[in-house]
Write an enzyme that holds these catalytic residues in place. Structure first.
Site, PDB file in Angstrom:
ATOM      1  N   LYS A   2       0.847  -1.186   0.000  1.00 12.40           N
ATOM      2  CA  LYS A   2       0.000   0.000   0.000  1.00 12.40           C
ATOM      3  C   LYS A   2       0.881   1.234   0.000  1.00 12.40           C
ATOM      4  O   LYS A   2       1.150   1.838   1.032  1.00 12.40           O
ATOM      5  CB  LYS A   2      -0.922  -0.002   1.220  1.00 12.40           C
ATOM      6  CG  LYS A   2      -1.721  -1.285   1.376  1.00 12.40           C
ATOM      7  CD  LYS A   2      -2.573  -1.556   0.147  1.00 12.40           C
ATOM      8  CE  LYS A   2      -3.351  -2.859   0.313  1.00 12.40           C
ATOM      9  NZ  LYS A   2      -4.106  -3.180  -0.901  1.00 12.40           N
ATOM     10  N   THR A   3       1.337   1.642  -1.156  1.00 12.63           N
ATOM     11  CA  THR A   3       2.254   2.770  -1.260  1.00 12.63           C
ATOM     12  C   THR A   3       2.372   3.156  -2.721  1.00 12.63           C
ATOM     13  O   THR A   3       1.819   2.488  -3.609  1.00 12.63           O
ATOM     14  CB  THR A   3       3.638   2.394  -0.691  1.00 12.63           C
ATOM     15  OG1 THR A   3       4.474   3.545  -0.711  1.00 12.63           O
ATOM     16  CG2 THR A   3       4.296   1.315  -1.527  1.00 12.63           C
TER      17      THR A   3
END
Length: 759
Positions: free
Chosen positions: A558-559
């Site tokens: 999640k980035t």
């Protein structure tokens, strides 16, 4: 009167002179005797006429005659000697012929021609690539395994579970070398762990109690069989270790033309059956070793301890002769010269070495039976008398009014005298040059000795092995790696770092996988991802430790991360949010652009804990790599380290990386390390959950060889687009610009990110 003439040798002439009486003599002077030919006339001593002059006798190999006059030997022009030089006889009957000093060197003899290349052997050159491999050529794994096994056997007589590894033993030796480099032999060892005055290297390597424990139980032989071995060998406590070190030293190096043989006294007052007292040494008590060293490099070539009377030595062979022949046995027959002092030098030794095509130069005691009587007398100050017997030349130099120096040499056939004030002969100058091999080696060992206080003499011998091994390894490393200017102290400190490197790597914390855990060995089966937020039911081995649901790497990434090259540099950037499974944001202020070396940076995606541990291990490996190479690491080297860590732990890790930086070899570079450990070079790359929203923008807007400002604007816009659309990407934008001139960090707050028409 009838005259008769016949040829006589030296011995027959001497016997004739002894038989002559005054009645048989003709009253004239007896002329000097020649070592080339002898002419004797038989006379009754009462002739009225003058005796007929002796005719010239031509030697077996005549010289060409001159234009006018009789035949003259060719060497008469160089050495203006008397036609019949005097003779002297030693007490044992050795005949010496007096020679006049001269400068005609003549043709080199066969024992003075070196027929073997000197320096490290092919075995050493093939194996030595750094300081550790140079040391391991001398103290190899066979020796270390012997020490480890004997130490464990000693401990397990009382403690059944105690153990020590080869890696830990190397780290233990590294601490000894650091103590020696800091000249700490007279400092209490435990003070190195002091919080206020200690050395951080010691605390980071081994605890004080662990070091003390290894030192307490350190052994070099098995106690169960020692009693039987002691009956034939007093040195059995450490015999295998010493012999292995000597064998490796001989196999790794070939000396130049000059070798010195002398004794070394290793200082110790521990209880030992063969401790020696030598009042002329700096330390009066210790263990005496006979050593052979290369004069040029001071490399220890061979050695063994003095244990007292040796029953294996032949009764007719003197101790000094036996020691020299044993030490130089691996190096004879190649045209080398051996230099010894007056304890070793003798005529039988010189003849034995000549038979093996090896010459000898050394001082000799004046009370030897084989020497002529004139060596006991005095002569004019700074004068030299030269005598010769067979191939041996004896130089008697009056260095002081009441003392002369006697040099025996089979290296020189003619002795030249220097033109300086003291008029030293050539043999004395040669001896002064070549006598220092073992003495300088001993001084070097004392300067940075690892020696410490001990009551056990085998440990003292082990200290001596480490001192000599450090010097030999330094010589090998300089020759093989062409590093002639590296100081010995720096070499020892760097060697200590390399000795402990493997142990420090094993002490590094294990790769963390929280908040996800890998399935155990008993249930190694792939499971379907239960998150299904960003994947199509991917298969994985990992599951959440809280709920137990399987989660794949794509759902944990999640980035948003990005790296792009421009003309002369590279930009690497990321957002500042970190998430844990599903849609939970655990941090909004984390910097995911990590510096792993001066101009190399990484962006991480996936499990934050996994990524942080991998980067920590990569930074540790790169720091040692830069020390070993003595240059900054390449960008490809850093990416390869990350690739290896990810590949070998691909079933346990959920992390991917982008590596970017600049080096002198290839300039700006970008590499992608995927979840499975695949390495791919790119000009521009993106990653993380937010990357799915900006593939079109990156393909449309990126251009090779952009300017620095254009690339910064491109990276900022791409991050802003991803953060505006991905609900777990956000925060601030961290950007790093790496060029040849340096590194620049740029932070763009969230309220200053560019806005687009749909926001």
């Amino acid at each position: 009167m009838d005259k008769r003439k016949r040829l006589m040798n030296v011995q027959e002439a001497l016997e004739l002179l002894n038989r002559l009486s005054e009645a048989e003599s003709d009253g004239g002077e007896v002329s000097g005797l020649s070592d080339v030919s002898w002419v004797c006339s038989a006379s009754d001593g009462s002739s009225d006429s003058d005796p007929e002059p002796p005719r010239n006798v031509r030697p077996s190999h005549p010289d060409p005659p001159l234009a006018d006059g009789p035949t003259v030997p060719a060497h008469a022009e160089v050495c203006a000697t008397e036609p019949s030089p005097a003779q002297e006889i030693g007490k044992d009957g050795t005949v010496w012929t007096v020679m006049e000093p001269c400068g005609g060197a003549g043709r080199r003899q066969i024992q003075n021609i070196l027929t073997e290349s000197a320096g490290p052997t092919p075995h050493a050159r093939h194996n030595i690539t750094d300081k550790l491999t140079a040391f391991m050529c001398l103290c190899d794994n066979v020796m270390l395994e012997e020490i480890r096994d004997c130490t464990i056997a000693e401990v397990r007589r009382d403690r059944a579970t105690w153990d020590v590894s080869i890696m830990e033993l190397k780290a233990f030796i590294a601490l000894l070398y650091v103590r020696g480099a800091y000249c700490g032999k007279n400092i209490e060892m435990e003070s190195f762990w002091s919080e206020q005055w200690g050395n951080a290297f010691f605390n980071a390597t081994l605890s004080r109690n662990r070091f003390r424990e290894i030192m307490r139980y350190l052994r070099f032989d098995k106690k169960e069989t020692r009693r039987c071995r002691l009956t034939t060998d007093k040195f059995t406590h450490v015999r295998k270790v010493w012999d292995r070190f000597v064998e490796n030293s001989i196999a790794s190096y070939r000396p130049l033309s000059d070798i010195t043989v002398d004794e070394q006294l290793f200082p110790t007052k521990s209880r030992c059956p063969f401790t020696q007292y030598m009042p002329n040494k700096p330390d009066k008590f210790g263990i005496k070793f006979w050593l052979a060293a290369d004069v040029d490099s001071k490399y220890m070539l061979n050695g063994f301890p003095y244990l007292g009377k040796d029953a294996s030595r032949p009764a007719t062979q003197r101790l000094g002769e036996n020691v020299v022949l044993r030490l130089v046995e691996p190096f004879v027959g190649k045209g080398r010269n051996i230099t010894t002092d007056n304890f070793f030098t003798s005529l039988p030794l010189a003849k034995a070495l000549l038979a093996k095509n090896t010459s000898l130069v050394g001082t000799i005691k004046r009370n030897k039976r084989e020497l002529p009587p004139s060596v006991q007398g005095r002569s004019e100050l700074f004068s030299t008398k030269v005598l010769k017997s067979d191939k041996m030349v004896l130089s008697v130099y009056q260095c002081k009014p009441r003392r002369n120096v006697t040099i025996l040499s089979t290296q020189h056939q003619h002795v030249a005298i220097s033109t300086e004030k003291k008029k030293k002969p050539e043999t004395v100058e040669y001896y002064n040059h070549s006598k220092v091999g073992v003495d300088v080696l001993d001084q070097m060992a004392r300067q940075y000795s690892v020696k410490g206080g001990t009551r056990r003499w085998p440990v003292a011998v082990f200290y001596n092995v480490l001192d000599l091994a450090a010097i030999n390894a330094w010589v090998l490393y300089r020759s093989c790696m062409s590093q002639e200017n590296i100081p010995r102290r720096d070499f020892m400190l760097q060697l200590a770092h390399e000795l402990r490197a493997e142990w420090m790597a094993s002490k590094a914390p294990p790769l963390a996988d929280l908040p996800f855990s890998s399935a155990g060995a008993e249930e190694r089966r792939r499971m379907t991802c239960m998150v299904k937020a960003h994947c199509m039911q991917n298969k994985t081995f990992c599951k959440c430790v809280k709920c137990g649901d399987a989660v794949c790497g794509k759902c944990t990434a999640k980035t948003t991360i990005l790296a792009a090259t421009f003309n002369g540099g590279v930009v690497i950037c990321s957002d500042s949010r970190a998430s844990i499974g599903g849609e939970y944001v655990s941090s909004k202020t984390i910097n995911k652009v990590i510096q792993v070396h001066d101009r190399i940076f990484c962006c991480m995606a996936g499990s934050l804990a996994d990524a942080q541990v991998v980067i920590k291990a990569a930074k540790y490996n790169l720091s040692f790599h830069s020390v070993q190479m003595e240059n900054p690491p390449l960008v490809i080297a850093a990416a390869s380290v990350l690739k290896e860590l990810c590949y070998h732990n691909k079933d346990e890790l959920q992390a991917g990386f982008i590596t970017a930086g600049w080096d002198k070899k290839k300039g700006p570079q970008v590499y992608v390390v995927s979840l499975g450990g695949m390495l791919v070079p790119q000009l521009v790359t993106i990653g993380g959950s937010g990357s799915t929203y900006i593939y079109g923008y990156v393909d449309a807007k990126y251009k090779p060889n952009m300017s620095r400002e254009e690339c910064l604007q491109f990276a900022t816009n791409a991050l802003a687009l991803a953060m505006g659309r991905d609900n777990v990407s956000g925060g601030v934008a961290h950007l790093v610009v790496v060029t040849e001139t340096g590194v620049e960090h740029v932070v763009v707050p969230g309220n200053k990110l560019p806005k687009f028409h749909d926001e």
